[in-house]
Motif scaffolding. Structure first.
Motif, PDB file in Angstrom:
ATOM      1  N   SER A   7       4.370  -5.034   0.543  1.00 15.59           N
ATOM      2  CA  SER A   7       2.929  -5.446   0.576  1.00 15.59           C
ATOM      3  C   SER A   7       2.217  -4.200   0.084  1.00 15.59           C
ATOM      4  O   SER A   7       1.307  -4.505  -0.962  1.00 15.59           O
ATOM      5  CB  SER A   7       2.368  -5.747   1.854  1.00 15.59           C
ATOM      6  N   GLY A   8       2.235  -3.034   0.427  1.00 11.78           N
ATOM      7  CA  GLY A   8       1.609  -1.938  -0.024  1.00 11.78           C
ATOM      8  C   GLY A   8       2.086  -1.636  -1.577  1.00 11.78           C
ATOM      9  O   GLY A   8       1.256  -0.992  -2.417  1.00 11.78           O
ATOM     10  N   ILE A   9       3.322  -1.516  -1.804  1.00 12.73           N
ATOM     11  CA  ILE A   9       3.711  -1.301  -2.959  1.00 12.73           C
ATOM     12  C   ILE A   9       3.194  -2.487  -4.070  1.00 12.73           C
ATOM     13  O   ILE A   9       2.659  -1.679  -5.204  1.00 12.73           O
ATOM     14  CB  ILE A   9       5.431  -1.469  -3.159  1.00 12.73           C
ATOM     15  N   MET A  10       2.630  -3.545  -3.798  1.00 10.83           N
ATOM     16  CA  MET A  10       2.449  -4.342  -4.719  1.00 10.83           C
ATOM     17  C   MET A  10       1.082  -4.102  -5.018  1.00 10.83           C
ATOM     18  O   MET A  10       0.424  -4.192  -5.996  1.00 10.83           O
ATOM     19  CB  MET A  10       2.495  -5.843  -4.377  1.00 10.83           C
ATOM     20  N   VAL A  11       0.284  -4.171  -3.833  1.00  6.24           N
ATOM     21  CA  VAL A  11      -1.111  -3.862  -3.663  1.00  6.24           C
ATOM     22  C   VAL A  11      -1.440  -2.475  -4.537  1.00  6.24           C
ATOM     23  O   VAL A  11      -2.639  -2.363  -5.184  1.00  6.24           O
ATOM     24  CB  VAL A  11      -1.820  -4.052  -2.215  1.00  6.24           C
ATOM     25  N   LEU A  12      -0.837  -1.562  -4.032  1.00  5.38           N
ATOM     26  CA  LEU A  12      -1.398  -0.212  -4.528  1.00  5.38           C
ATOM     27  C   LEU A  12      -0.758  -0.171  -6.249  1.00  5.38           C
ATOM     28  O   LEU A  12      -1.662   0.602  -6.743  1.00  5.38           O
ATOM     29  CB  LEU A  12      -0.674   1.031  -3.854  1.00  5.38           C
TER      30      LEU A  12
END
Length: 116
Positions: A98-103
């Motif tokens: 989730s962090g990889i996609m958002v960031l």
């Protein structure tokens, strides 16, 4: 951007492997649905948390920690001796994803703004 491609391949590979996972752990249909469902739950929980952490601590630092979470989740899932450990690995993996996609989207938007 390569890491985004890898994480998306990972997300798409699990539904393909679901019949094998179901046989390996002797799961029912309900049990096998948790493999995908828990991952989705982790994405829903992790996305707003990651966004807030990124604002507070910087995109780069949080992105690197998200990669660590994703990798550890992948490793736990791959070597899991039982169903519970595999589910925990999938959840940790989804928090990282989730962090990889958002960031990644955040970085792309920042670069697009600079170019305009």
């Amino acid at each position: 951007m390569v890491i985004v491609f890898i994480t998306q391949l990972d997300g798409g590979a699990v539904p393909t492997m679901l019949p094998s996972i179901t046989r390996t752990f002797g799961l029912t249909t309900m049990g096998s649905s948790w493999v995908v469902g828990l991952y989705t739950l982790g994405l829903v929980v992790g996305t707003p948390i990651t966004s807030n952490l990124s604002d507070a601590h910087g995109t780069r630092k949080v992105f690197l920690w998200e990669l660590v979470f994703w990798f550890l989740g992948c490793l736990m899932t791959a070597v899991s001796p039982n169903y519970a450990v595999m589910l925990l690995g999938r959840f940790i993996q989804s928090l990282g994803d989730s962090g990889i996609m958002v960031l990644s989207m955040n970085v792309l938007l920042q670069r697009a703004r600079k170019n305009n």
